[in-house]
Every structure is written in structure tokens, then in C-alpha cells.
Motif scaffolding. Structure first.
Motif, PDB file in Angstrom:
ATOM      1  N   ALA A   1      13.439 -17.479 -28.461  1.00  0.00           N
ATOM      2  CA  ALA A   1      12.529 -17.703 -27.339  1.00  0.00           C
ATOM      3  C   ALA A   1      13.364 -18.032 -26.113  1.00  0.00           C
ATOM      4  CB  ALA A   1      11.572 -18.850 -27.656  1.00  0.00           C
ATOM      5  N   ALA A   2      13.001 -17.410 -24.982  1.00  0.00           N
ATOM      6  CA  ALA A   2      13.753 -17.672 -23.753  1.00  0.00           C
ATOM      7  C   ALA A   2      12.924 -17.278 -22.542  1.00  0.00           C
ATOM      8  CB  ALA A   2      15.073 -16.902 -23.750  1.00  0.00           C
ATOM      9  N   ALA A   3      13.302 -17.843 -21.413  1.00  0.00           N
ATOM     10  CA  ALA A   3      12.673 -17.513 -20.134  1.00  0.00           C
ATOM     11  C   ALA A   3      13.617 -16.616 -19.346  1.00  0.00           C
ATOM     12  CB  ALA A   3      12.386 -18.788 -19.355  1.00  0.00           C
ATOM     13  N   HIS A   4      13.038 -15.875 -18.424  1.00  0.00           N
ATOM     14  CA  HIS A   4      13.831 -15.062 -17.509  1.00  0.00           C
ATOM     15  C   HIS A   4      12.940 -14.593 -16.368  1.00  0.00           C
ATOM     16  CE1 HIS A   4      12.957 -10.632 -18.834  1.00  0.00           C
ATOM     17  NE2 HIS A   4      11.896 -11.359 -18.979  1.00  0.00           N
ATOM     18  N   TYR A   5      13.562 -13.965 -15.402  1.00  0.00           N
ATOM     19  CA  TYR A   5      12.848 -13.240 -14.353  1.00  0.00           C
ATOM     20  C   TYR A   5      13.765 -12.121 -13.902  1.00  0.00           C
ATOM     21  CZ  TYR A   5      15.711 -16.134 -11.232  1.00  0.00           C
ATOM     22  OH  TYR A   5      16.754 -16.759 -10.610  1.00  0.00           O
ATOM     23  N   LEU A   6      13.189 -11.078 -13.358  1.00  0.00           N
ATOM     24  CA  LEU A   6      13.967  -9.923 -12.913  1.00  0.00           C
ATOM     25  C   LEU A   6      14.088  -9.946 -11.402  1.00  0.00           C
ATOM     26  CD1 LEU A   6      12.475  -7.184 -15.252  1.00  0.00           C
ATOM     27  CD2 LEU A   6      14.526  -8.586 -15.590  1.00  0.00           C
ATOM     28  N   ARG A   7      15.292 -10.159 -10.935  1.00  0.00           N
ATOM     29  CA  ARG A   7      15.558 -10.212  -9.501  1.00  0.00           C
ATOM     30  C   ARG A   7      15.220  -8.865  -8.857  1.00  0.00           C
ATOM     31  NH1 ARG A   7      20.087 -11.608 -12.226  1.00  0.00           N
ATOM     32  NH2 ARG A   7      20.451 -13.830 -12.459  1.00  0.00           N
ATOM     33  N   ASN A   8      14.600  -8.932  -7.694  1.00  0.00           N
ATOM     34  CA  ASN A   8      14.256  -7.741  -6.903  1.00  0.00           C
ATOM     35  C   ASN A   8      13.280  -6.805  -7.592  1.00  0.00           C
ATOM     36  OD1 ASN A   8      16.089  -8.541  -4.792  1.00  0.00           O
ATOM     37  ND2 ASN A   8      17.735  -7.842  -6.133  1.00  0.00           N
ATOM     38  N   TYR A   9      12.549  -7.309  -8.552  1.00  0.00           N
ATOM     39  CA  TYR A   9      11.540  -6.493  -9.240  1.00  0.00           C
ATOM     40  C   TYR A   9      10.253  -6.518  -8.416  1.00  0.00           C
ATOM     41  CZ  TYR A   9       8.454  -4.796 -12.922  1.00  0.00           C
ATOM     42  OH  TYR A   9       7.553  -4.074 -13.655  1.00  0.00           O
ATOM     43  N   PRO A  10       9.645  -5.369  -8.182  1.00  0.00           N
ATOM     44  CA  PRO A  10       8.429  -5.333  -7.347  1.00  0.00           C
ATOM     45  C   PRO A  10       7.166  -5.617  -8.160  1.00  0.00           C
ATOM     46  CG  PRO A  10       9.063  -3.111  -7.931  1.00  0.00           C
ATOM     47  CD  PRO A  10      10.103  -4.020  -8.529  1.00  0.00           C
TER      48      PRO A  10
ATOM     49  N   ALA B   1       5.058  -8.776 -10.995  1.00  0.00           N
ATOM     50  CA  ALA B   1       4.950 -10.091 -11.637  1.00  0.00           C
ATOM     51  C   ALA B   1       6.209 -10.508 -12.390  1.00  0.00           C
ATOM     52  CB  ALA B   1       3.746 -10.104 -12.584  1.00  0.00           C
ATOM     53  N   CYS B   2       6.976  -9.561 -12.880  1.00  0.00           N
ATOM     54  CA  CYS B   2       8.178  -9.916 -13.650  1.00  0.00           C
ATOM     55  C   CYS B   2       9.273 -10.550 -12.795  1.00  0.00           C
ATOM     56  CB  CYS B   2       8.723  -8.696 -14.378  1.00  0.00           C
ATOM     57  SG  CYS B   2       7.639  -8.146 -15.706  1.00  0.00           S
ATOM     58  N   GLU B   3       9.077 -10.574 -11.473  1.00  0.00           N
ATOM     59  CA  GLU B   3      10.026 -11.253 -10.604  1.00  0.00           C
ATOM     60  C   GLU B   3       9.835 -12.772 -10.676  1.00  0.00           C
ATOM     61  OE1 GLU B   3      12.063 -10.439  -6.357  1.00  0.00           O
ATOM     62  OE2 GLU B   3       9.876 -10.510  -6.317  1.00  0.00           O
ATOM     63  N   ARG B   4       8.668 -13.196 -11.160  1.00  0.00           N
ATOM     64  CA  ARG B   4       8.415 -14.633 -11.321  1.00  0.00           C
ATOM     65  C   ARG B   4       8.912 -15.096 -12.696  1.00  0.00           C
ATOM     66  NH1 ARG B   4       3.499 -12.811  -8.946  1.00  0.00           N
ATOM     67  NH2 ARG B   4       2.406 -12.923 -10.944  1.00  0.00           N
ATOM     68  N   PRO B   5       9.363 -16.349 -12.790  1.00  0.00           N
ATOM     69  CA  PRO B   5       9.820 -16.863 -14.094  1.00  0.00           C
ATOM     70  C   PRO B   5       8.708 -16.777 -15.139  1.00  0.00           C
ATOM     71  CG  PRO B   5      10.492 -18.335 -12.331  1.00  0.00           C
ATOM     72  CD  PRO B   5       9.552 -17.343 -11.716  1.00  0.00           C
ATOM     73  N   HIS B   6       9.093 -16.305 -16.308  1.00  0.00           N
ATOM     74  CA  HIS B   6       8.173 -16.198 -17.443  1.00  0.00           C
ATOM     75  C   HIS B   6       9.007 -16.177 -18.719  1.00  0.00           C
ATOM     76  CE1 HIS B   6       9.335 -12.051 -16.542  1.00  0.00           C
ATOM     77  NE2 HIS B   6       9.049 -11.752 -17.801  1.00  0.00           N
ATOM     78  N   GLY B   7       8.360 -16.235 -19.849  1.00  0.00           N
ATOM     79  CA  GLY B   7       9.090 -16.286 -21.103  1.00  0.00           C
ATOM     80  C   GLY B   7       8.597 -15.276 -22.116  1.00  0.00           C
ATOM     81  N   HIS B   8       9.407 -15.080 -23.132  1.00  0.00           N
ATOM     82  CA  HIS B   8       9.080 -14.184 -24.241  1.00  0.00           C
ATOM     83  C   HIS B   8       9.553 -14.809 -25.539  1.00  0.00           C
ATOM     84  CE1 HIS B   8       8.200 -10.760 -21.617  1.00  0.00           C
ATOM     85  NE2 HIS B   8       9.323 -11.033 -20.959  1.00  0.00           N
TER      86      HIS B   8
END
Length: 123
Positions: free
Chosen positions: A11-20, A22-29
Motif C-alpha cells: 500500500a502506498a500513496a502517490h501523485y503524478l506531476r503535471n498530469y491533467p 485527478a491523478c495529479e492530487r495525492p491518492h493511494g492504492h
């Protein structure tokens, strides 16, 4: 040719920089990971590699990612912690651990959801 696969998860959190989106916001999987190794020669007890060892090596690599913000991990300072890059990170670190064994790491697959998977394959 024999092929073995094992699975684990982290389990970990991440976000995708410069993604246009919702995935640009911190979230987890709850990431699921499957690895595959292959080889032609069985050892003296007629196994390619002990599943126990294969699982242990995978767990050791995943412990470095588990319950972390992947964007803060040194491996992802200059690149997004996308499923693709996570699969490559696991592949490269696992390949080192398997070097003494007569097996070839052929694939690492990373699922961020039940329906979305990225794989990194040996060349």
C-alpha cells in the motif's frame, strides 16, 4: 523452459506531476505485484528456485515502497511514480537479488486497480 510466478502487494500513496486530471492530487492504492522468472535447469531437488526464496526477495523489495509517499522516494525524485516506473523499479531491484540464481527475471506486473496493470519486461 520453466516459468514460476509469485504475487504480493503493498500500500502506498502517490501523485503524478503535471498530469491533467485527478491523478495529479495525492491518492493511494493497494498495489498488487506479480513477478515471473524462467529457467531451463532444475536444481538437485528438482526445483527452478524455491518459491519461499522468490517470495522473500519480492517482499524485501516491496518493503521499501510499502506505506510510503512514493513521490518522496529517491527513485522517483526525477520521474513520476507511475505504475510503469514502479514496475521498472521493482524489476531492477529484484534482478539484483536474483543474480546468484540460474533464473531470468522476465516480467514484473503492477496493478493499481483490479482492472489496470503495467508490466516491465526483460529485453
Amino acid at each position: 523452459m520453466f516459468e514460476l510466478t509469485v504475487k504480493d502487494e503493498f500500500a502506498a500513496a502517490h501523485y503524478l506531476r503535471n498530469y491533467p486530471g485527478a491523478c495529479e492530487r495525492p491518492h493511494g492504492h493497494n498495489w498488487k505485484v506479480e513477478i515471473a522468472v524462467c529457467g531451463t535447469e532444475l536444481n538437485e531437488i528438482h526445483v527452478l528456485i524455491d518459491f519461499k526464496d522468490l517470495k522473500r526477495f519480492l517482499k524485501e523489495v516491496l518493503e521499501e515502497l510499502d506505506h510510503r509517499d512514493l513521490n518522496e522516494h529517491p527513485a522517483f525524485q526525477d520521474k513520476n511514480p507511475s505504475s510503469e516506473n514502479i514496475a521498472r523499479f521493482i524489476f531492477e531491484n529484484l534482478k539484483e537479488k536474483l543474480a546468484p540464481y540460474p533464473v531470468k527475471l522476465v516480467r514484473v506486473s503492477v496493478w493499481e486497480t483490479e482492472r489496470s496493470c503495467a508490466s516491465y519486461l526483460a529485453e
